[in-house]
Design a protein around this motif. Structure first.
Motif, mmCIF file in Angstrom:
data_model
loop_
_atom_site.group_PDB
_atom_site.id
_atom_site.type_symbol
_atom_site.label_atom_id
_atom_site.label_comp_id
_atom_site.label_asym_id
_atom_site.label_seq_id
_atom_site.Cartn_x
_atom_site.Cartn_y
_atom_site.Cartn_z
ATOM 1 N N GLU A 135 28.957 5.775 -3.903
ATOM 2 C CA GLU A 135 27.930 5.274 -3.068
ATOM 3 C C GLU A 135 27.208 4.199 -4.357
ATOM 4 O O GLU A 135 26.766 3.133 -3.933
ATOM 5 N N HIS A 136 27.127 5.010 -5.337
ATOM 6 C CA HIS A 136 26.190 4.300 -6.383
ATOM 7 C C HIS A 136 27.336 3.112 -6.802
ATOM 8 O O HIS A 136 26.839 1.733 -6.846
ATOM 9 N N LEU A 137 28.709 3.135 -7.024
ATOM 10 C CA LEU A 137 29.381 2.073 -7.320
ATOM 11 C C LEU A 137 29.179 0.901 -6.324
ATOM 12 O O LEU A 137 29.324 -0.370 -6.778
ATOM 13 N N ASP A 138 29.218 1.031 -5.054
ATOM 14 C CA ASP A 138 29.372 0.446 -4.134
ATOM 15 C C ASP A 138 27.944 -0.554 -4.128
ATOM 16 O O ASP A 138 27.781 -1.683 -3.982
ATOM 17 N N ARG A 139 26.854 0.285 -4.233
ATOM 18 C CA ARG A 139 25.420 -0.267 -4.453
ATOM 19 C C ARG A 139 25.507 -1.282 -5.853
ATOM 20 O O ARG A 139 24.856 -2.540 -5.520
ATOM 21 N N LEU A 140 25.910 -0.893 -6.831
ATOM 22 C CA LEU A 140 26.342 -1.738 -8.058
ATOM 23 C C LEU A 140 26.880 -3.158 -7.420
ATOM 24 O O LEU A 140 26.578 -4.118 -7.830
ATOM 25 N N HIS A 141 28.235 -2.923 -7.048
ATOM 26 C CA HIS A 141 29.023 -3.983 -6.507
ATOM 27 C C HIS A 141 28.159 -4.898 -5.503
ATOM 28 O O HIS A 141 28.255 -6.343 -5.541
ATOM 29 N N LEU A 142 27.699 -4.179 -4.583
ATOM 30 C CA LEU A 142 26.866 -5.085 -3.415
ATOM 31 C C LEU A 142 25.666 -5.949 -4.118
ATOM 32 O O LEU A 142 25.567 -7.178 -3.950
ATOM 33 N N THR A 143 24.903 -5.274 -5.306
ATOM 34 C CA THR A 143 23.898 -5.974 -5.975
ATOM 35 C C THR A 143 24.378 -7.355 -6.512
ATOM 36 O O THR A 143 23.946 -8.355 -6.600
#
Length: 74
Positions: A5-13
């Motif tokens: 989830e953290h990696l997805d959030r960083l990627h989305l940002t």
């Protein structure tokens, strides 16, 4: 928040920052077309659908261009 989830959030940002730079140069009609046709926009839409909890925060960055994810109960 788990690691994925953290990696997805960083990627989305990162994707949304790229999108914001592009969108500021476009008219509203071009923006709508871009959201419908761009691979970058499609990737953002997939991540927002996967993580609906991020929608409100990221809508503040790029406005209402990306549709709200449909609830799973609908």
């Amino acid at each position: 928040m788990n690691e994925n989830e953290h990696l997805d959030r960083l990627h989305l940002t990162d994707l949304l920052q790229q999108a914001k730079r592009l969108l500021t140069l476009m008219s509203p009609i071009q923006q709508k077309r871009w959201v419908a046709d761009s691979p970058l926009a499609q990737e953002i839409s997939v991540l927002l659908a996967k993580h609906a909890e991020y929608c409100a925060e990221f809508r503040s960055l790029v406005g209402g261009l990306f549709p709200e994810p449909k609830s799973e109960s609908a």
